[in-house]
Motif scaffolding. Structure first.
Motif, mmCIF file in Angstrom:
data_model
loop_
_atom_site.group_PDB
_atom_site.id
_atom_site.type_symbol
_atom_site.label_atom_id
_atom_site.label_comp_id
_atom_site.label_asym_id
_atom_site.label_seq_id
_atom_site.Cartn_x
_atom_site.Cartn_y
_atom_site.Cartn_z
ATOM 1 N N VAL A 191 1.107 -1.197 -0.263
ATOM 2 C CA VAL A 191 0.085 -0.030 0.390
ATOM 3 C C VAL A 191 0.948 1.069 -0.035
ATOM 4 C CG1 VAL A 191 -1.743 1.429 1.671
ATOM 5 C CG2 VAL A 191 -2.413 -1.524 0.968
ATOM 6 N N GLY A 192 2.184 1.137 1.011
ATOM 7 C CA GLY A 192 2.631 2.136 0.805
ATOM 8 C C GLY A 192 3.763 2.376 -0.671
ATOM 9 N N ILE A 193 4.101 1.348 -1.109
ATOM 10 C CA ILE A 193 4.427 1.695 -2.436
ATOM 11 C C ILE A 193 3.572 2.281 -3.793
ATOM 12 C CG2 ILE A 193 5.051 0.279 -4.524
ATOM 13 C CD1 ILE A 193 6.872 -1.099 -2.518
ATOM 14 N N LEU A 194 2.305 1.691 -3.491
ATOM 15 C CA LEU A 194 1.112 2.186 -4.970
ATOM 16 C C LEU A 194 0.861 3.903 -3.815
ATOM 17 C CD1 LEU A 194 -1.524 -0.665 -5.028
ATOM 18 C CD2 LEU A 194 0.862 0.072 -6.411
ATOM 19 N N ARG A 195 0.832 4.239 -2.434
ATOM 20 C CA ARG A 195 0.464 5.274 -2.493
ATOM 21 C C ARG A 195 1.509 6.670 -2.829
ATOM 22 N NH1 ARG A 195 -1.249 6.277 3.228
ATOM 23 N NH2 ARG A 195 -1.954 8.191 2.781
ATOM 24 N N GLY A 196 2.538 5.512 -2.672
ATOM 25 C CA GLY A 196 3.618 6.188 -2.852
ATOM 26 C C GLY A 196 4.339 6.905 -4.345
ATOM 27 N N ALA A 197 4.295 5.852 -5.659
ATOM 28 C CA ALA A 197 4.238 5.874 -6.191
ATOM 29 C C ALA A 197 3.195 6.641 -7.176
ATOM 30 C CB ALA A 197 4.048 5.609 -7.019
ATOM 31 N N PRO A 198 3.988 7.907 -8.612
ATOM 32 C CA PRO A 198 3.534 8.407 -8.529
ATOM 33 C C PRO A 198 2.032 7.644 -10.105
ATOM 34 C CG PRO A 198 5.216 9.311 -9.186
ATOM 35 C CD PRO A 198 5.579 8.209 -8.478
ATOM 36 N N THR A 199 0.820 8.600 -10.384
ATOM 37 C CA THR A 199 -0.012 7.436 -10.964
ATOM 38 C C THR A 199 0.162 7.467 -12.487
ATOM 39 O OG1 THR A 199 -2.266 8.128 -9.237
ATOM 40 C CG2 THR A 199 -2.702 7.269 -11.429
ATOM 41 N N LEU A 200 0.707 7.979 -12.418
ATOM 42 C CA LEU A 200 1.389 8.598 -14.105
ATOM 43 C C LEU A 200 2.222 7.077 -14.516
ATOM 44 C CD1 LEU A 200 0.557 10.017 -16.780
ATOM 45 C CD2 LEU A 200 3.157 11.109 -16.597
ATOM 46 N N LEU A 201 3.253 7.163 -13.610
ATOM 47 C CA LEU A 201 3.730 6.246 -13.387
ATOM 48 C C LEU A 201 3.638 5.214 -13.293
ATOM 49 C CD1 LEU A 201 6.803 5.161 -13.478
ATOM 50 C CD2 LEU A 201 6.910 5.479 -10.936
ATOM 51 N N LEU A 249 -8.390 -1.656 -20.629
ATOM 52 C CA LEU A 249 -7.863 -2.558 -19.630
ATOM 53 C C LEU A 249 -6.517 -2.433 -18.380
ATOM 54 C CD1 LEU A 249 -7.930 -5.915 -18.443
ATOM 55 C CD2 LEU A 249 -6.959 -7.174 -20.520
ATOM 56 N N ALA A 250 -5.139 -1.189 -19.874
ATOM 57 C CA ALA A 250 -4.571 -1.904 -18.493
ATOM 58 C C ALA A 250 -4.017 -0.563 -17.762
ATOM 59 C CB ALA A 250 -3.614 -0.496 -19.308
ATOM 60 N N ALA A 251 -5.107 0.611 -18.450
ATOM 61 C CA ALA A 251 -5.622 1.938 -17.131
ATOM 62 C C ALA A 251 -5.961 0.687 -16.189
ATOM 63 C CB ALA A 251 -6.563 2.563 -17.743
ATOM 64 N N TRP A 252 -7.288 0.493 -16.444
ATOM 65 C CA TRP A 252 -8.412 -0.118 -15.682
ATOM 66 C C TRP A 252 -7.133 -0.723 -14.503
ATOM 67 C CZ3 TRP A 252 -11.766 -5.230 -16.567
ATOM 68 C CH2 TRP A 252 -12.373 -5.312 -14.762
ATOM 69 N N ILE A 253 -6.608 -1.950 -14.622
ATOM 70 C CA ILE A 253 -5.799 -2.272 -13.683
ATOM 71 C C ILE A 253 -4.530 -0.986 -13.014
ATOM 72 C CG2 ILE A 253 -3.286 -3.533 -13.595
ATOM 73 C CD1 ILE A 253 -4.707 -5.284 -16.034
ATOM 74 N N ALA A 254 -3.900 -0.464 -13.337
ATOM 75 C CA ALA A 254 -3.525 0.949 -12.666
ATOM 76 C C ALA A 254 -4.582 1.136 -11.853
ATOM 77 C CB ALA A 254 -2.716 1.249 -14.075
ATOM 78 N N LEU A 255 -5.554 1.822 -12.188
ATOM 79 C CA LEU A 255 -6.034 3.191 -11.475
ATOM 80 C C LEU A 255 -6.810 1.905 -10.350
ATOM 81 C CD1 LEU A 255 -7.444 4.731 -14.495
ATOM 82 C CD2 LEU A 255 -5.052 5.875 -12.443
ATOM 83 N N SER A 256 -7.140 0.848 -10.248
ATOM 84 C CA SER A 256 -7.671 0.261 -9.716
ATOM 85 C C SER A 256 -6.363 -0.057 -8.411
ATOM 86 C CB SER A 256 -8.289 -1.571 -10.052
ATOM 87 O OG SER A 256 -9.089 -1.799 -11.072
ATOM 88 N N LEU A 257 -5.193 -0.348 -8.636
ATOM 89 C CA LEU A 257 -4.282 -0.768 -7.529
ATOM 90 C C LEU A 257 -4.265 0.486 -7.284
ATOM 91 C CD1 LEU A 257 -2.076 -3.103 -9.667
ATOM 92 C CD2 LEU A 257 -3.229 -3.669 -7.930
ATOM 93 N N ASN A 258 -3.891 1.614 -7.607
ATOM 94 C CA ASN A 258 -3.487 2.901 -7.220
ATOM 95 C C ASN A 258 -5.134 3.398 -6.252
ATOM 96 O OD1 ASN A 258 -3.929 6.161 -7.620
ATOM 97 N ND2 ASN A 258 -1.848 6.072 -7.439
ATOM 98 N N GLU A 259 -6.378 3.305 -6.390
ATOM 99 C CA GLU A 259 -7.110 3.477 -5.807
ATOM 100 C C GLU A 259 -7.448 2.895 -4.461
ATOM 101 O OE1 GLU A 259 -10.586 5.907 -4.989
ATOM 102 O OE2 GLU A 259 -9.238 6.294 -6.822
ATOM 103 N N ALA A 279 -5.442 1.404 -3.016
ATOM 104 C CA ALA A 279 -4.505 1.742 -1.891
ATOM 105 C C ALA A 279 -4.664 2.993 -0.739
ATOM 106 C CB ALA A 279 -3.252 2.512 -1.983
ATOM 107 N N TYR A 280 -4.719 3.964 -1.224
ATOM 108 C CA TYR A 280 -6.280 4.705 -0.473
ATOM 109 C C TYR A 280 -6.925 4.494 -0.424
ATOM 110 C CZ TYR A 280 -2.687 7.877 -3.339
ATOM 111 O OH TYR A 280 -1.123 9.206 -3.787
ATOM 112 N N GLN A 281 -7.808 3.914 -1.094
ATOM 113 C CA GLN A 281 -9.192 3.397 -0.057
ATOM 114 C C GLN A 281 -8.634 2.834 1.181
ATOM 115 O OE1 GLN A 281 -11.954 4.385 -1.716
ATOM 116 N NE2 GLN A 281 -13.395 4.283 0.324
ATOM 117 N N VAL A 282 -7.454 1.931 1.159
ATOM 118 C CA VAL A 282 -7.280 1.339 2.340
ATOM 119 C C VAL A 282 -7.281 1.912 3.574
ATOM 120 C CG1 VAL A 282 -5.579 -0.026 3.355
ATOM 121 C CG2 VAL A 282 -5.637 -0.409 1.319
#
Length: 247
Positions: free
Chosen positions: A61-71, A96-106, A108-111
């Motif tokens: 969760v810390g990695i996903l929150r710390g990494a820029p969404t664009l990255l 599909l790629a955007a869905w995977i990336a944004l789901s993981l990013n989201e 992390a914040y939702q946790v």
């Protein structure tokens, strides 16, 4: 240079802009839905603490929150196929790629939102549930979760609004969402104000529709303590028992 209202209106009512807005809202809904589903069990595990799994999940969760969404978007689209050849197939689309990336990013914040909401529930409620012989799952479903929802709804909707705007970053991996549609039109006509203004109108409509939904949800799940104290309210645990009998 004057503002061309005909170009603005043409963009606002065009099929391309409407389709781009639909892709934006669908991507947001899917990503946020997956993020919520993943975040609830992760938040419960991390809150319990102790052991390897909570620590590992907290690190992810810390990695996903710390990494820029664009990255994260670029990594999933460009680097993931290098590690896993299955993602080199035609089915692996920008959406599909955007869905995977944004789901993981989201997720992390939702946790963090869900962790705070779960901690806000009085531990005495769980103790009362245990005293009545409820299982841990029944306590979570009928006592903890309904109370945590009241705390989590406002930041969750705010996070969804943020996600809705972050989807514009998906244009870098060629997803034809709303912002990408506007930028493509600008690159051929050089009418910046007209096309970006049309995109702005779409974003404002979507955002304020969500603000309206947020208000409705907050009123639906609000808890009037003064009213509860002056009425013959049976209490959270008693209501939980009643719901469990109906289930």
């Amino acid at each position: 240079m004057s503002f061309d209202f005909s170009a603005f209106w043409g963009a606002l009512t065009s099929e391309a802009f409407f389709r781009g807005a639909c892709i934006t809202i669908i991507l947001s809904l899917l990503s946020h839905g997956v993020g919520i589903l993943v975040s609830i069990p992760v938040a419960v595990i991390i809150n319990r603490g102790g052991g390897f799994l909570p620590g590992a999940l907290k690190g992810i969760v810390g990695i996903l929150r710390g990494a820029p969404t664009l990255l994260q978007l670029l990594f999933v689209w460009n680097a993931l196929p290098q590690f896993f050849p299955i993602f080199r197939e035609p089915w692996f689309t920008p959406f599909l790629a955007a869905w995977i990336a944004l789901s993981l990013n989201e997720a992390a914040y939702q946790v963090e939102i869900n962790r705070a909401a779960l901690k806000a529930v009085d531990p005495g409620q769980e103790a009362a549930g245990e005293a009545l012989g409820l299982s841990r799952f029944q306590i979570f479903r009928y006592i903890t979760l309904p109370q945590a929802m009241r705390v989590a709804i406002p930041p969750t909707v705010n996070e969804f609004i943020t996600l809705l705007k972050i989807t514009s970053l998906a244009s870098v991996i060629s997803l034809q969402e709303l912002m990408s549609t506007a930028s493509r039109a600008v690159s051929t006509t050089f009418q910046f104000s007209e096309y970006y203004a049309a995109a702005l109108i779409y974003y404002l409509i979507m955002v304020y529709a969500l603000v309206y939904v947020q208000g409705k949800l907050e009123r639906k799940y609000s808890w009037d303590r003064s009213k509860a104290e002056t009425s013959n309210d049976p209490g959270v645990v008693q209501r939980a028992m009643a719901l469990m009998r109906r289930a």
